[in-house]
Design a protein around this motif. Structure first.
Motif, PDB file in Angstrom:
ATOM      1  N   MET B   1       0.823  -1.209   0.000  1.00  0.00           N
ATOM      2  CA  MET B   1       0.000   0.000   0.000  1.00  0.00           C
ATOM      3  C   MET B   1       0.853   1.253   0.000  1.00  0.00           C
ATOM      4  SD  MET B   1      -3.092  -0.355  -0.429  1.00  0.00           S
ATOM      5  CE  MET B   1      -3.979   1.116   0.051  1.00  0.00           C
ATOM      6  N   THR B   2       1.963   1.252   0.759  1.00  0.00           N
ATOM      7  CA  THR B   2       2.744   2.492   0.927  1.00  0.00           C
ATOM      8  C   THR B   2       3.360   2.952  -0.389  1.00  0.00           C
ATOM      9  OG1 THR B   2       4.456   1.041   1.733  1.00  0.00           O
ATOM     10  CG2 THR B   2       3.307   2.401   3.369  1.00  0.00           C
ATOM     11  N   ILE B   3       3.774   1.977  -1.234  1.00  0.00           N
ATOM     12  CA  ILE B   3       4.409   2.372  -2.500  1.00  0.00           C
ATOM     13  C   ILE B   3       3.426   3.167  -3.361  1.00  0.00           C
ATOM     14  CG2 ILE B   3       3.880   0.162  -3.654  1.00  0.00           C
ATOM     15  CD1 ILE B   3       7.191   1.864  -4.173  1.00  0.00           C
ATOM     16  N   TRP B   4       2.138   2.748  -3.315  1.00  0.00           N
ATOM     17  CA  TRP B   4       1.103   3.495  -4.054  1.00  0.00           C
ATOM     18  C   TRP B   4       0.963   4.909  -3.510  1.00  0.00           C
ATOM     19  CZ3 TRP B   4       0.232   1.496  -8.412  1.00  0.00           C
ATOM     20  CH2 TRP B   4       0.085   0.117  -8.600  1.00  0.00           C
ATOM     21  N   ASN B   5       1.023   4.986  -2.161  1.00  0.00           N
ATOM     22  CA  ASN B   5       0.875   6.297  -1.536  1.00  0.00           C
ATOM     23  C   ASN B   5       1.992   7.236  -1.948  1.00  0.00           C
ATOM     24  OD1 ASN B   5      -1.490   6.146  -0.226  1.00  0.00           O
ATOM     25  ND2 ASN B   5      -0.643   5.444   1.730  1.00  0.00           N
ATOM     26  N   ILE B   6       3.220   6.700  -2.001  1.00  0.00           N
ATOM     27  CA  ILE B   6       4.361   7.542  -2.388  1.00  0.00           C
ATOM     28  C   ILE B   6       4.171   8.046  -3.813  1.00  0.00           C
ATOM     29  CG2 ILE B   6       6.838   7.519  -2.889  1.00  0.00           C
ATOM     30  CD1 ILE B   6       7.071   5.507  -0.516  1.00  0.00           C
ATOM     31  N   PHE B   7       3.781   7.143  -4.724  1.00  0.00           N
ATOM     32  CA  PHE B   7       3.549   7.539  -6.119  1.00  0.00           C
ATOM     33  C   PHE B   7       2.439   8.591  -6.197  1.00  0.00           C
ATOM     34  CE2 PHE B   7       5.745   3.679  -7.727  1.00  0.00           C
ATOM     35  CZ  PHE B   7       6.579   4.340  -8.602  1.00  0.00           C
ATOM     36  N   SER B   8       1.372   8.341  -5.384  1.00  0.00           N
ATOM     37  CA  SER B   8       0.236   9.264  -5.389  1.00  0.00           C
ATOM     38  C   SER B   8       0.677  10.659  -4.980  1.00  0.00           C
ATOM     39  CB  SER B   8      -0.837   8.720  -4.453  1.00  0.00           C
ATOM     40  OG  SER B   8      -1.564   9.754  -3.880  1.00  0.00           O
ATOM     41  N   ILE B   9       1.493  10.727  -3.915  1.00  0.00           N
ATOM     42  CA  ILE B   9       1.972  12.036  -3.440  1.00  0.00           C
ATOM     43  C   ILE B   9       2.831  12.700  -4.509  1.00  0.00           C
ATOM     44  CG2 ILE B   9       3.514  13.144  -1.768  1.00  0.00           C
ATOM     45  CD1 ILE B   9       2.488  11.013   0.258  1.00  0.00           C
ATOM     46  N   LEU B  10       3.705  11.906  -5.167  1.00  0.00           N
ATOM     47  CA  LEU B  10       4.578  12.466  -6.212  1.00  0.00           C
ATOM     48  C   LEU B  10       3.742  13.039  -7.353  1.00  0.00           C
ATOM     49  CD1 LEU B  10       7.542   9.923  -6.440  1.00  0.00           C
ATOM     50  CD2 LEU B  10       7.562  12.283  -5.622  1.00  0.00           C
ATOM     51  N   PHE B  11       2.723  12.281  -7.779  1.00  0.00           N
ATOM     52  CA  PHE B  11       1.880  12.751  -8.893  1.00  0.00           C
ATOM     53  C   PHE B  11       1.128  14.026  -8.510  1.00  0.00           C
ATOM     54  CE2 PHE B  11       2.276   8.563 -11.002  1.00  0.00           C
ATOM     55  CZ  PHE B  11       2.496   9.018 -12.286  1.00  0.00           C
ATOM     56  N   CYS B  12       0.594  14.039  -7.282  1.00  0.00           N
ATOM     57  CA  CYS B  12      -0.151  15.232  -6.840  1.00  0.00           C
ATOM     58  C   CYS B  12       0.772  16.442  -6.779  1.00  0.00           C
ATOM     59  CB  CYS B  12      -0.796  14.991  -5.475  1.00  0.00           C
ATOM     60  SG  CYS B  12      -2.278  13.986  -5.588  1.00  0.00           S
ATOM     61  N   LEU B  13       1.992  16.220  -6.299  1.00  0.00           N
ATOM     62  CA  LEU B  13       2.959  17.326  -6.225  1.00  0.00           C
ATOM     63  C   LEU B  13       3.277  17.836  -7.627  1.00  0.00           C
ATOM     64  CD1 LEU B  13       5.501  16.307  -3.443  1.00  0.00           C
ATOM     65  CD2 LEU B  13       3.924  18.239  -3.452  1.00  0.00           C
ATOM     66  N   ALA B  14       3.460  16.897  -8.575  1.00  0.00           N
ATOM     67  CA  ALA B  14       3.739  17.301  -9.956  1.00  0.00           C
ATOM     68  C   ALA B  14       2.577  18.129 -10.504  1.00  0.00           C
ATOM     69  CB  ALA B  14       3.966  16.066 -10.822  1.00  0.00           C
ATOM     70  N   GLY B  15       1.343  17.681 -10.199  1.00  0.00           N
ATOM     71  CA  GLY B  15       0.162  18.430 -10.624  1.00  0.00           C
ATOM     72  C   GLY B  15       0.153  19.820 -10.023  1.00  0.00           C
ATOM     73  N   GLY B  16       0.459  19.887  -8.725  1.00  0.00           N
ATOM     74  CA  GLY B  16       0.509  21.182  -8.041  1.00  0.00           C
ATOM     75  C   GLY B  16       1.538  22.100  -8.676  1.00  0.00           C
ATOM     76  N   ALA B  17       2.692  21.524  -9.057  1.00  0.00           N
ATOM     77  CA  ALA B  17       3.748  22.317  -9.693  1.00  0.00           C
ATOM     78  C   ALA B  17       3.246  22.915 -11.002  1.00  0.00           C
ATOM     79  CB  ALA B  17       4.976  21.451  -9.942  1.00  0.00           C
ATOM     80  N   PHE B  18       2.496  22.109 -11.783  1.00  0.00           N
ATOM     81  CA  PHE B  18       1.960  22.620 -13.049  1.00  0.00           C
ATOM     82  C   PHE B  18       0.954  23.746 -12.805  1.00  0.00           C
ATOM     83  CE2 PHE B  18       3.768  19.053 -15.357  1.00  0.00           C
ATOM     84  CZ  PHE B  18       4.051  19.671 -16.562  1.00  0.00           C
ATOM     85  N   PHE B  19       0.121  23.568 -11.771  1.00  0.00           N
ATOM     86  CA  PHE B  19      -0.858  24.617 -11.463  1.00  0.00           C
ATOM     87  C   PHE B  19      -0.154  25.911 -11.067  1.00  0.00           C
ATOM     88  CE2 PHE B  19      -4.358  21.513 -11.224  1.00  0.00           C
ATOM     89  CZ  PHE B  19      -5.282  22.243 -11.935  1.00  0.00           C
ATOM     90  N   LEU B  20       0.918  25.744 -10.240  1.00  0.00           N
ATOM     91  CA  LEU B  20       1.681  26.920  -9.800  1.00  0.00           C
ATOM     92  C   LEU B  20       2.282  27.631 -11.009  1.00  0.00           C
ATOM     93  CD1 LEU B  20       2.442  28.234  -7.099  1.00  0.00           C
ATOM     94  CD2 LEU B  20       4.640  27.071  -7.268  1.00  0.00           C
ATOM     95  N   ALA B  21       2.887  26.825 -11.911  1.00  0.00           N
ATOM     96  CA  ALA B  21       3.493  27.400 -13.116  1.00  0.00           C
ATOM     97  C   ALA B  21       2.426  28.094 -13.955  1.00  0.00           C
ATOM     98  CB  ALA B  21       4.184  26.305 -13.921  1.00  0.00           C
ATOM     99  N   GLY B  22       1.237  27.463 -14.023  1.00  0.00           N
ATOM    100  CA  GLY B  22       0.138  28.053 -14.785  1.00  0.00           C
ATOM    101  C   GLY B  22      -0.274  29.406 -14.224  1.00  0.00           C
ATOM    102  N   VAL B  23      -0.365  29.470 -12.880  1.00  0.00           N
ATOM    103  CA  VAL B  23      -0.763  30.734 -12.236  1.00  0.00           C
ATOM    104  C   VAL B  23       0.287  31.810 -12.489  1.00  0.00           C
ATOM    105  CG1 VAL B  23      -1.143  31.839 -10.020  1.00  0.00           C
ATOM    106  CG2 VAL B  23      -2.190  29.639 -10.492  1.00  0.00           C
ATOM    107  N   VAL B  24       1.561  31.430 -12.305  1.00  0.00           N
ATOM    108  CA  VAL B  24       2.642  32.401 -12.538  1.00  0.00           C
ATOM    109  C   VAL B  24       2.601  32.884 -13.988  1.00  0.00           C
ATOM    110  CG1 VAL B  24       5.151  32.704 -12.623  1.00  0.00           C
ATOM    111  CG2 VAL B  24       4.116  31.480 -10.723  1.00  0.00           C
ATOM    112  N   GLY B  25       2.390  31.938 -14.909  1.00  0.00           N
ATOM    113  CA  GLY B  25       2.310  32.303 -16.330  1.00  0.00           C
ATOM    114  C   GLY B  25       1.151  33.247 -16.593  1.00  0.00           C
ATOM    115  N   MET B  26      -0.022  32.938 -15.974  1.00  0.00           N
ATOM    116  CA  MET B  26      -1.198  33.800 -16.127  1.00  0.00           C
ATOM    117  C   MET B  26      -0.887  35.231 -15.727  1.00  0.00           C
ATOM    118  SD  MET B  26      -4.402  33.283 -16.898  1.00  0.00           S
ATOM    119  CE  MET B  26      -5.572  33.910 -15.687  1.00  0.00           C
ATOM    120  N   LEU B  27      -0.134  35.352 -14.617  1.00  0.00           N
ATOM    121  CA  LEU B  27       0.106  36.688 -14.074  1.00  0.00           C
ATOM    122  C   LEU B  27       1.246  37.405 -14.798  1.00  0.00           C
ATOM    123  CD1 LEU B  27      -0.218  35.859 -10.274  1.00  0.00           C
ATOM    124  CD2 LEU B  27      -1.874  37.021 -11.720  1.00  0.00           C
ATOM    125  N   ARG B  28       2.221  36.645 -15.321  1.00  0.00           N
ATOM    126  CA  ARG B  28       3.440  37.275 -15.817  1.00  0.00           C
ATOM    127  C   ARG B  28       3.512  37.394 -17.334  1.00  0.00           C
ATOM    128  NH1 ARG B  28       6.322  39.958 -12.132  1.00  0.00           N
ATOM    129  NH2 ARG B  28       8.113  39.693 -13.507  1.00  0.00           N
TER     130      ARG B  28
END
Lengths: 320, 100
Positions: B1-28
């Motif tokens: 189970m834990t290996i799935w959780n680690i992957f899940s966290i990594l994917f969510c973080l990657a998604g968050g990074a894209f959203f952050l980049a998107g917001v910065v791009g929107m503003l800049r």
């Protein structure tokens, strides 16, 4: 700890968004901020463990109201072009001091009333929650919110449907638009939007039916399903699809009153047989609720779509 | 189970990074077209990564289907919205020189 931090951010975002809506000098910006405010509010309802209200808020408060405001903006712009009026948005800062004082006093009084209401609430442990759960068994549904809306307080829901019906009738009579045929046919848009709508409409119907079915045991129900249905109709029209104009006049009118009528019919039946308005027989409660909810879904969808479509250009207003 | 959780966290973080980049791009970003580009990246990839992350977290088939359906719908809606906004910008740009 993380939860508290998230909630605090949510509250701050809500207040900030509300402030910005009132203070923006541009109409368009204010409308977009209002939609944002609605979405944050929906998230706040999710945090308060009220997913039913969250779905309704996202669908009505953010989407439908947003579309209506954007459409009003479009009309205002075209009117402004014709008359070349000065169309400045009165921002809060520019209001006369009397107005400011008056609104400030109203907000203050309302806040005091709300705060006193909330402090009174904390005494009663969970309000009527226990009573609802105790009576849930024979109510005909497994979801407490649906049980309250359609069984315990069915009367209120009936009146709400009446209010919706009155609203749409008012708009229709002011616009002198008795049926969908008196509207100018929808303007054709790009093929991309038309194809999206064509592809997404079955999904809209599916989601609407799913929400209706889900209302029986989980968050969902007639109102949410109806809003999705109405939004689908508006999308069809906006994308320039002519299918709605083919709806028969009588069909449209029947769909408008169906929900109200279903409540009235079942209510009168129970009034005559048991002497109580809208009292359900335990045996048939679930089928009655299902019928009422289905009728209400169709009516709410038609009403909301009608509210929006009645504001579209009429045939007689078009330049010949 | 834990290996799935680690992957899940990594994917969510990657998604968050894209959203952050998107917001910065929107503003800049300087003009509407490039802002659209930033916005759709956040919608498509950011949400995609988060959906994958959430799928790995739930590992229940009906939930996964629903999540993927949400992503697919947003993909369709966001690309259409992007096209509409882009089309509007192009039309405005074409009309402006004629007015002057």
């Amino acid at each position: 700890m993380t939860d508290t931090l998230f909630d605090m951010t949510l509250c701050a975002a809500l207040i900030l968004a509300a402030w910005r809506v009132l203070h923006s000098s541009d109409h368009f910006q204010a409308v977009v901020l209002f939609i944002t405010f609605g979405l944050i509010l929906a998230l706040a309802w999710v945090r308060l463990e009220a997913p039913d209200i969250a779905i309704a808020e996202a669908a009505v408060g953010a989407s439908l109201a947003g579309v209506m405001l954007l459409d009003a903006l479009r009309v205002m712009r075209s009117v402004g072009k014709e008359h070349e009026q000065e169309k400045r948005w009165t921002s809060v800062a520019k209001l006369p001091s009397f107005h400011l004082f008056f609104s400030f006093a109203t907000v203050l009084i309302l806040s005091v009333v709300l705060i006193s209401a909330v402090t009174e609430l904390s005494d009663a442990q969970g309000g009527l929650t226990d009573l609802v759960h105790a009576e849930l068994e024979g109510s005909g549904t497994k979801h407490p919110v649906t049980a309250v809306l359609l069984n315990f307080r069915g009367y209120d829901t009936w009146i709400e449907l009446g209010v919706l019906l009155l609203a749409v009738l008012g708009v229709l009579s002011i616009r002198e638009c008795s049926n969908l045929h008196s509207l100018a046919p929808p303007v054709a848009t790009t093929i991309v939007l038309e194809n999206l709508v064509r592809g997404i409409m079955p999904l809209v119907l599916l989601v609407s039916g799913y929400l209706l079915w889900r209302g029986g045991f989980a968050p969902g129900g007639a109102f949410q399903a109806g809003v999705v249905l109405g939004a689908g109709c508006i999308l069809l029209w906006m994308a320039g699809h002519r299918s709605l104009t083919m709806l028969h006049d009588a069909t449209w009118r029947i769909l408008l009153i169906l929900g109200f009528l279903a409540f009235l019919a079942l209510g009168s039946y129970s009034l005559l047989s048991t002497g109580v308005f809208l009292a359900y027989d335990r045996q048939y409660a679930s089928i009655q609720i299902f019928l009422l909810e289905s009728a209400a879904t169709l009516s709410i969808g038609t009403t909301l779509a009608g509210l929006m479509l009645a504001l579209q250009p009429l045939k007689k207003d078009l330049p010949r | 189970m834990t290996i799935w959780n680690i992957f899940s966290i990594l994917f969510c973080l990657a998604g968050g990074a894209f959203f952050l980049a998107g917001v910065v791009g929107m503003l800049r970003f300087p003009d509407a077209m490039s802002r659209l580009h930033a916005l759709t990246k956040a919608d498509n990839l950011g949400l995609g990564f988060i959906v994958v992350g959430l799928c790995l977290r739930s590992l229940v088939v009906p939930v996964i289907i629903k999540l993927l359906l949400i992503w697919l719908t947003v993909l369709l809606a966001s690309s259409t919205a992007c096209f509409l906004v882009g089309n509007y910008i192009l039309q405005e740009a074409e009309e402006k020189p004629q007015e002057n």
